[in-house]
Write a protein that holds these residues in place. Sequence first.
Motif, PDB file in Angstrom:
ATOM      1  N   LYS A  54       0.825  -1.222   0.000  1.00  0.00           N
ATOM      2  CA  LYS A  54       0.000   0.000   0.000  1.00  0.00           C
ATOM      3  C   LYS A  54       0.851   1.261   0.000  1.00  0.00           C
ATOM      4  CE  LYS A  54      -2.108   0.555   3.803  1.00  0.00           C
ATOM      5  NZ  LYS A  54      -2.987   0.146   4.902  1.00  0.00           N
ATOM      6  N   ASP A  55       1.916   1.259   0.793  1.00  0.00           N
ATOM      7  CA  ASP A  55       2.748   2.457   0.914  1.00  0.00           C
ATOM      8  C   ASP A  55       3.961   2.437  -0.009  1.00  0.00           C
ATOM      9  OD1 ASP A  55       1.008   3.199   2.866  1.00  0.00           O
ATOM     10  OD2 ASP A  55       2.337   2.811   4.550  1.00  0.00           O
ATOM     11  N   GLY A  56       4.484   1.229  -0.287  1.00  0.00           N
ATOM     12  CA  GLY A  56       5.689   1.125  -1.089  1.00  0.00           C
ATOM     13  C   GLY A  56       5.430   0.935  -2.565  1.00  0.00           C
ATOM     14  N   LEU A  57       4.822  -0.210  -2.912  1.00  0.00           N
ATOM     15  CA  LEU A  57       4.589  -0.500  -4.333  1.00  0.00           C
ATOM     16  C   LEU A  57       3.660   0.526  -4.970  1.00  0.00           C
ATOM     17  CD1 LEU A  57       4.213  -4.391  -4.378  1.00  0.00           C
ATOM     18  CD2 LEU A  57       6.135  -3.030  -5.204  1.00  0.00           C
ATOM     19  N   LEU A  58       2.660   0.982  -4.218  1.00  0.00           N
ATOM     20  CA  LEU A  58       1.726   1.942  -4.791  1.00  0.00           C
ATOM     21  C   LEU A  58       2.395   3.295  -5.062  1.00  0.00           C
ATOM     22  CD1 LEU A  58      -1.142   1.381  -5.607  1.00  0.00           C
ATOM     23  CD2 LEU A  58      -1.928   2.609  -3.586  1.00  0.00           C
ATOM     24  N   ALA A  59       3.503   3.567  -4.369  1.00  0.00           N
ATOM     25  CA  ALA A  59       4.249   4.800  -4.636  1.00  0.00           C
ATOM     26  C   ALA A  59       4.813   4.783  -6.060  1.00  0.00           C
ATOM     27  CB  ALA A  59       5.376   4.970  -3.620  1.00  0.00           C
ATOM     28  N   ILE A  60       5.149   3.586  -6.562  1.00  0.00           N
ATOM     29  CA  ILE A  60       5.622   3.469  -7.954  1.00  0.00           C
ATOM     30  C   ILE A  60       4.510   3.854  -8.913  1.00  0.00           C
ATOM     31  CG2 ILE A  60       6.486   1.864  -9.696  1.00  0.00           C
ATOM     32  CD1 ILE A  60       7.710   0.217  -7.429  1.00  0.00           C
ATOM     33  N   PHE A  61       3.300   3.348  -8.631  1.00  0.00           N
ATOM     34  CA  PHE A  61       2.157   3.695  -9.475  1.00  0.00           C
ATOM     35  C   PHE A  61       1.907   5.200  -9.451  1.00  0.00           C
ATOM     36  CE2 PHE A  61      -2.353   4.748  -9.667  1.00  0.00           C
ATOM     37  CZ  PHE A  61      -2.676   4.294 -10.930  1.00  0.00           C
ATOM     38  N   PHE A  62       1.950   5.798  -8.263  1.00  0.00           N
ATOM     39  CA  PHE A  62       1.720   7.239  -8.150  1.00  0.00           C
ATOM     40  C   PHE A  62       2.818   8.024  -8.858  1.00  0.00           C
ATOM     41  CE2 PHE A  62      -1.542   6.352  -5.075  1.00  0.00           C
ATOM     42  CZ  PHE A  62      -2.352   7.472  -5.103  1.00  0.00           C
ATOM     43  N   PHE A  63       4.035   7.500  -8.864  1.00  0.00           N
ATOM     44  CA  PHE A  63       5.125   8.165  -9.577  1.00  0.00           C
ATOM     45  C   PHE A  63       4.855   8.156 -11.073  1.00  0.00           C
ATOM     46  CE2 PHE A  63       9.425   7.992 -11.565  1.00  0.00           C
ATOM     47  CZ  PHE A  63       9.855   9.261 -11.196  1.00  0.00           C
ATOM     48  N   VAL A  64       4.443   7.002 -11.615  1.00  0.00           N
ATOM     49  CA  VAL A  64       4.143   6.900 -13.043  1.00  0.00           C
ATOM     50  C   VAL A  64       2.949   7.792 -13.412  1.00  0.00           C
ATOM     51  CG1 VAL A  64       3.402   5.336 -14.881  1.00  0.00           C
ATOM     52  CG2 VAL A  64       5.101   4.575 -13.223  1.00  0.00           C
ATOM     53  N   TRP A 250       6.312  -2.308 -14.771  1.00  0.00           N
ATOM     54  CA  TRP A 250       6.431  -2.690 -13.363  1.00  0.00           C
ATOM     55  C   TRP A 250       5.227  -2.206 -12.565  1.00  0.00           C
ATOM     56  CZ3 TRP A 250       9.997  -6.113 -12.122  1.00  0.00           C
ATOM     57  CH2 TRP A 250      11.116  -6.234 -12.945  1.00  0.00           C
ATOM     58  N   SER A 251       4.730  -1.031 -12.920  1.00  0.00           N
ATOM     59  CA  SER A 251       3.558  -0.492 -12.234  1.00  0.00           C
ATOM     60  C   SER A 251       2.311  -1.327 -12.543  1.00  0.00           C
ATOM     61  CB  SER A 251       3.333   0.956 -12.658  1.00  0.00           C
ATOM     62  OG  SER A 251       2.110   1.452 -12.156  1.00  0.00           O
ATOM     63  N   ALA A 252       2.102  -1.619 -13.846  1.00  0.00           N
ATOM     64  CA  ALA A 252       0.880  -2.300 -14.272  1.00  0.00           C
ATOM     65  C   ALA A 252       0.872  -3.779 -13.925  1.00  0.00           C
ATOM     66  CB  ALA A 252       0.690  -2.120 -15.786  1.00  0.00           C
ATOM     67  N   ALA A 253       2.022  -4.446 -14.039  1.00  0.00           N
ATOM     68  CA  ALA A 253       2.062  -5.901 -13.897  1.00  0.00           C
ATOM     69  C   ALA A 253       2.504  -6.377 -12.523  1.00  0.00           C
ATOM     70  CB  ALA A 253       2.983  -6.503 -14.964  1.00  0.00           C
ATOM     71  N   VAL A 254       3.090  -5.490 -11.730  1.00  0.00           N
ATOM     72  CA  VAL A 254       3.592  -5.915 -10.416  1.00  0.00           C
ATOM     73  C   VAL A 254       3.000  -5.066  -9.291  1.00  0.00           C
ATOM     74  CG1 VAL A 254       5.629  -6.272  -8.964  1.00  0.00           C
ATOM     75  CG2 VAL A 254       5.752  -6.740 -11.420  1.00  0.00           C
ATOM     76  N   ALA A 255       3.276  -3.768  -9.313  1.00  0.00           N
ATOM     77  CA  ALA A 255       2.923  -2.908  -8.173  1.00  0.00           C
ATOM     78  C   ALA A 255       1.423  -2.909  -7.884  1.00  0.00           C
ATOM     79  CB  ALA A 255       3.427  -1.483  -8.430  1.00  0.00           C
ATOM     80  N   VAL A 256       0.622  -2.587  -8.893  1.00  0.00           N
ATOM     81  CA  VAL A 256      -0.821  -2.456  -8.670  1.00  0.00           C
ATOM     82  C   VAL A 256      -1.500  -3.805  -8.390  1.00  0.00           C
ATOM     83  CG1 VAL A 256      -2.996  -1.675  -9.673  1.00  0.00           C
ATOM     84  CG2 VAL A 256      -0.929  -0.317  -9.985  1.00  0.00           C
ATOM     85  N   PRO A 257      -1.207  -4.880  -9.146  1.00  0.00           N
ATOM     86  CA  PRO A 257      -1.829  -6.163  -8.822  1.00  0.00           C
ATOM     87  C   PRO A 257      -1.473  -6.697  -7.430  1.00  0.00           C
ATOM     88  CG  PRO A 257      -0.973  -6.212 -11.053  1.00  0.00           C
ATOM     89  CD  PRO A 257      -0.454  -4.956 -10.418  1.00  0.00           C
ATOM     90  N   VAL A 258      -0.208  -6.559  -7.011  1.00  0.00           N
ATOM     91  CA  VAL A 258       0.177  -7.024  -5.679  1.00  0.00           C
ATOM     92  C   VAL A 258      -0.542  -6.208  -4.610  1.00  0.00           C
ATOM     93  CG1 VAL A 258       2.094  -7.220  -4.037  1.00  0.00           C
ATOM     94  CG2 VAL A 258       2.410  -7.929  -6.414  1.00  0.00           C
ATOM     95  N   PHE A 259      -0.633  -4.904  -4.840  1.00  0.00           N
ATOM     96  CA  PHE A 259      -1.389  -4.062  -3.919  1.00  0.00           C
ATOM     97  C   PHE A 259      -2.836  -4.532  -3.830  1.00  0.00           C
ATOM     98  CE2 PHE A 259      -4.597  -0.891  -5.149  1.00  0.00           C
ATOM     99  CZ  PHE A 259      -4.996  -0.475  -3.887  1.00  0.00           C
TER     100      PHE A 259
END
Length: 384
Positions: A54-64, A250-259
């Motif tokens: 929620k705080d880590g991987l989603l930060a990648i999505f927010f960066f993109v 990485w955002s679409a296939a890893v960060a957001v789905p894992v979140f």
Amino acid sequence: MRTETFGGLILLAATAVALIWANSPVSGSYTALRDLHLGPESLHLSLSLEDWAKDGLLAIFFFVAGLELKRELVIGELNDFKAAILPVVAAVGGMVVPALIALGVGWGEPGIERAWAIPVATDIAFALGVLAITASGLPNSLRLFLLSLAVVDDLGAILLIAVLFTTSFNLLAAGAAVVLLALYAFLQHRRVTTPWLYVPIAVGTWAAVHAAGVHATIAGVALALLTRVHKDHYEHEAPALRLEHRLQPWSAAVAVPVFALFAAGVPVNGGALGALVTDRLALAVVLGLVVGKVVGIVGASALAVLLKAAVWPNGAGPRDIVAVAMLGGVGFTVSLLIADLALEGHAAEQAKTAVLVASLASSLLASVLLVRRSRAHRRADSDD
């Protein structure tokens, strides 16, 4: 993996897996995995896997997402003030009206003094995922409208969390984050390109924002808005475009789905669903998201256009805005987070179920409207 449709499908698949797993006979294994703590305790970074997602991987999505927003604001369709101001006004309306509806419906109920903030947020990842799958025929300006609206909306929700629910604010950590952001901006200005400097600065900024007591995903947005979008004559592409291209998969296939896998696992039972029509607090959340978001977004947008302070997105009209506004009711992540912070015990679980039901209802209603609007636009294009 750079296409949003592919990312949206993975996102929905991860959500389905989470819901099935959390409501299955082996739900204990889901809870154990979600609550598993990793990270150094000495640095106050011993977080559960759910929090890391929620705080880590989603930060990648927010960066993109922030990179795309910055690019559109500077050199894209949102470069015009009247085009850029519309999603900002819509986001404000989409926060105020749901809060007022929640307060009105839940007035007098224990916990409503904090729970009114639950339906304020829009889940940018889920909303864009549904839009990508159902609205291939709509103008890209509508996607930019939703992206801008959701970013402003989430920043507003994070600000609410900071004001209402932050019990301690670390001024030293906040100062460190500001210094690191200033260093990032300076290096961008000096045209430094090495990742050996930027990666440690980005990680340090995230850690400092987290330590300050602020929702850490705001670090991703802040770094993105400081990234250069104009390319120099010797560059093949600007840093913002280059980073967006590299990080999107990485955002679409890893960060957001894992979140989604860790955020969507809400236990749902018949009793909890039945209580949604009798529990005023839960009803306040549902009506705030499903009704309040649409009324607030469409009403604020129409008023801004009527007063000539803004213009409709390029190639789109009020009916398109209604369809996109329905996605505003997909609260999910931040709404679940606020429910956890605002309520305890059974009330918190009931509010989470309400968020889940409201988000599902908004997704389905929005999908129907978006498919219809996509067909209408395709017919109009073929007639031309």
